[in-house]
Design an enzyme around this catalytic site. Structure first.
Site, PDB file in Angstrom:
ATOM      1  N   GLU A  95       4.447  -4.811   7.583  1.00 34.18           N
ATOM      2  CA  GLU A  95       3.431  -4.008   8.148  1.00 34.18           C
ATOM      3  C   GLU A  95       3.691  -3.645   9.709  1.00 34.18           C
ATOM      4  O   GLU A  95       3.638  -2.439  10.199  1.00 34.18           O
ATOM      5  CB  GLU A  95       2.066  -4.228   8.223  1.00 34.18           C
TER       6      GLU A  95
ATOM      7  N   GLU B 127      -0.340  -9.227  -0.332  1.00 30.46           N
ATOM      8  CA  GLU B 127      -1.975  -9.566  -0.360  1.00 30.46           C
ATOM      9  C   GLU B 127      -2.833  -9.312  -1.687  1.00 30.46           C
ATOM     10  O   GLU B 127      -3.653 -10.265  -1.763  1.00 30.46           O
ATOM     11  CB  GLU B 127      -2.475  -8.331   0.673  1.00 30.46           C
TER      12      GLU B 127
ATOM     13  N   ALA C 148       0.689  -1.104  -0.049  1.00 28.74           N
ATOM     14  CA  ALA C 148       0.069   0.001   0.064  1.00 28.74           C
ATOM     15  C   ALA C 148       0.868   1.212   0.037  1.00 28.74           C
ATOM     16  O   ALA C 148       2.062   1.061   0.302  1.00 28.74           O
ATOM     17  CB  ALA C 148      -0.928  -0.030   1.046  1.00 28.74           C
TER      18      ALA C 148
ATOM     19  N   GLY D   8       0.560  -4.903   1.123  1.00 28.02           N
ATOM     20  CA  GLY D   8      -0.382  -4.889   0.051  1.00 28.02           C
ATOM     21  C   GLY D   8      -0.166  -5.711  -1.215  1.00 28.02           C
ATOM     22  O   GLY D   8      -0.926  -6.112  -1.826  1.00 28.02           O
TER      23      GLY D   8
END
Ligand code: DAK
Length: 256
Positions: free
Chosen positions: A129, A109, A63, A106
């Protein structure tokens, strides 16, 4: 600049993340382009398989930290930040994540939201994270645990460490490793193979496998059998079985 490049080769759609200056970090703009593009191609009968990829040295660094950094909890909750990303998991066409280089946060993911993950020898996965004072927020704690089990998921998420392609393959995060040389050609060969099967059968297989993550064995097997039966109402079933009997290659409905 376009954040995602879409290219169709025969029945395979390649979505290439294209934000090299930020290592393909998933900004809102990039995700908007990816989601709307994929949803359009998902509904297109000329596409039988989708590949999501980055480039040789990075798939995606996660992200966009710079975009998120100044947000507070109220904004995150109000925007239901990341919620719309689940639209990727709702796509019906089979999706292959072709991971070369980093797939962090991300990015990892996004790969796990895909149906198959092919890794290049130089791929590195991770959910870092924890180093940022947060946790995975796009399904990482759930999907990684389902893929590799609690003990490995805890180790990977709580330490935030890197996971090599070899380890990822061994623990079941990755479907297969291909050599770095001609990596995309190897992936494309697999994607072409998938894409040329009956799309209705592919969608049904994907839905049925995904159902196994949501349900117990007994009801899952019933679900499978009902969908198996329903496929006998499709021209592709007739064609596939007739072609076998006549010893020829099937021409599935996709080719209309
Ligand atoms: N976001 C934004 N920019 C990024 C980025 C990212 N994730 N990763 C890299 N960049 C940018 C760098 O800032 C740098 O930009 P400039 O300084 O040139 O402007 C450029 O890309 C090149 O990066 P590096 O200089 O760092 O390149 P290196 O080759 O040295 O290192 C690296 C590559 C991948 C090891 C390193 O960039 C790195 O560690 N990146 C961060 C990886 C990471 O932590 N990913 C996880 C992101 S967080 C939640 C909300 C959010 C989240 C979770 C939950 N809730 C709502 C519950 C978080 C999710 C994430 O994915």
């Amino acid at each position: 600049m376009m954040n995602v490049l879409f290219k169709q080769i025969d029945r395979v759609l390649i979505a290439q993340l294209n934000r090299p200056k930020a290592l393909n970090a998933l900004s809102s703009e990039l995700m908007y382009e990816l989601l709307t593009g994929l949803e359009n191609y998902d509904a297109d009968s000329s596409v039988g398989c989708i590949i999501i990829t980055g480039n040789d040295t990075f798939f995606c660094a996660g992200a966009d930290i710079k975009e998120m950094a100044s947000k507070n909890a109220t904004q995150m909750i109000e925007e239901d930040y990341f919620n719309h990303w689940e639209r990727i998991a709702k796509l019906k066409t089979p999706i292959i994540a072709a991971v070369s280089g980093y797939a962090f946060g991300g990015g990892c993911e996004l790969a796990m939201m895909s149906d198959i993950i092919y890794a290049s020898e130089n791929a590195v996965f991770g959910q870092p994270e924890i180093k940022l004072g947060v946790i995975p927020g796009i399904g990482g704690t759930q999907r990684l645990t389902k893929l590799v089990g609690k003990s490995k998921a805890m180790d990977i998420i709580l330490t935030g460490r890197d996971v090599s392609a070899i380890e990822a393959n061994r623990i079941g995060l990755v479907s297969k490793i291909f050599p770095q040389k001609d990596f995309m050609q190897h992936v494309l060969d697999q994607a072409q193979k998938v894409a040329n099967y009956s799309k209705v059968a592919l969608k049904t297989a994907k839905e049925t496998i995904n159902q196994s993550l949501e349900t117990g064995l007994k009801s899952g097997v019933v679900f499978e059998r009902k969908l198996f039966h329903s496929l006998f109402n499709t021209p592709d079933q007739q064609e596939g079985m007739q072609a076998f009997i006549e010893k020829r290659i099937p021409q599935f409905n996709n080719f209309n």
